[in-house]
Design a protein around this motif. Sequence first.
Motif, PDB file in Angstrom:
ATOM      1  N   CYS A 286       0.795  -1.229   0.000  1.00  4.71           N
ATOM      2  CA  CYS A 286       0.000   0.000   0.000  1.00  4.71           C
ATOM      3  C   CYS A 286       0.831   1.283   0.000  1.00  4.71           C
TER       4      CYS A 286
ATOM      5  N   LEU B 232      -8.590  -3.921  -6.284  1.00  4.44           N
ATOM      6  CA  LEU B 232      -8.624  -4.993  -5.294  1.00  4.44           C
ATOM      7  C   LEU B 232      -9.906  -5.813  -5.356  1.00  4.44           C
TER       8      LEU B 232
ATOM      9  N   TYR C  53     -11.775  -3.714   0.965  1.00  3.73           N
ATOM     10  CA  TYR C  53     -11.033  -3.358  -0.243  1.00  3.73           C
ATOM     11  C   TYR C  53     -11.883  -2.709  -1.331  1.00  3.73           C
TER      12      TYR C  53
ATOM     13  N   ASN D  50     -10.707   1.040   1.001  1.00  3.99           N
ATOM     14  CA  ASN D  50      -9.244   0.953   0.949  1.00  3.99           C
ATOM     15  C   ASN D  50      -8.811   0.521  -0.445  1.00  3.99           C
TER      16      ASN D  50
ATOM     17  N   SER E 293      -5.726   0.701  -1.543  1.00  3.01           N
ATOM     18  CA  SER E 293      -4.281   0.432  -1.482  1.00  3.01           C
ATOM     19  C   SER E 293      -3.454   1.648  -1.896  1.00  3.01           C
TER      20      SER E 293
END
Length: 352
Positions: free
Chosen positions: A135, A165, A179, A305, A307
């Motif tokens: 990340c 992701l 993700y 998220n 990454s």
Amino acid sequence: MSIKITGVGSYIPNRIEKNSDFQKHEFLYEDGTAFSQSNSVIIEKFKAITGIHERRYIHQELNNSDIAYLAANKAIEDAKIDPETLDYIIVAHNYGDVLHNDVQSDTVPSIATRVKHKLRIKNPKCVAYDILFGCPGWVEAMIQAKAFIKSGMAKKCLVVGSETLSRVVDKHDRDSMIYSDGAGATVVEASEDEGGILAHESATYSFEEANFIFFGKSNNLNAKEERRYIKMHGRKIYEFALSHVPEAMKVCLDKSGKSITDVKKILIHQANEKMDEAIIKRFYKLFDMTAPKGIMPMSINKLGNSSVATVPTLLDLIVKGKMEGQEINKGDVIILASVGAGMNINAIVYQF
């Protein structure tokens, strides 16, 4: 001479996956057994810890290299430069292009080469390559761009963080709700103005921590296809981040010559709301201070998220005035920081 960001851009997918969309998922433990709690309880606890209400996924016709290009093109337009004048294109990612419903990661040619191709850059002296750093990849790519420019090897670099992701998550793993997909990009140039990248700090902890994030089989032990997915040891990552990220940020700030009171914003990897809040709290505690209100903008609640894309996307949203109550002005000192697979951590102190 300083090294400054002259253009920013991002691509935020318009396909929204809400927490309620996970109600029909069959969540399983690693040993394949079912949770005793209902999905409603699992999802509510997940939201309380991570802060995530919804996340973004790309549409099936798009790939990672496509959204990396879209973010890159916006950054180039924002910088008002001719893409032919770029010396380096550095793309941070972790899983390459994974086609919809495919089981393989495609990284040949590199994502950076594909971005250069999509930008229709003819100049062979524009070198394109990928960086795999978990990340923190985009932050690390920014550090590399600084090194190229400071050494005289480059004048202009395009730095992209892009990830999909949604293509590598196990739908039977409750962590899959964390993700998302997205891309962020910056143009970095040599400048005669003051400020820019003032300091940086990086580290890799791999003696015992290397496999805190890994590729593993589905929690559904009866799955027919031999496919692997992104997996993590959440508690270990949480403890690791709290132990190491605040100190790395402090070391970076000390090297910059700036004071903690000079810091206007901290843009930290959007991994987990509670974890990020704890990191910032510990960081200010190192200075015997309480974190100021609004110091840490958060996008994870709606974007999840993504990454390597979280920090540059957050930067783009703030700079473009798209995040309510958040702004960055000329002269402001900010910290960019990240933690992720490797286990890698890094930080940059930057002045606008």
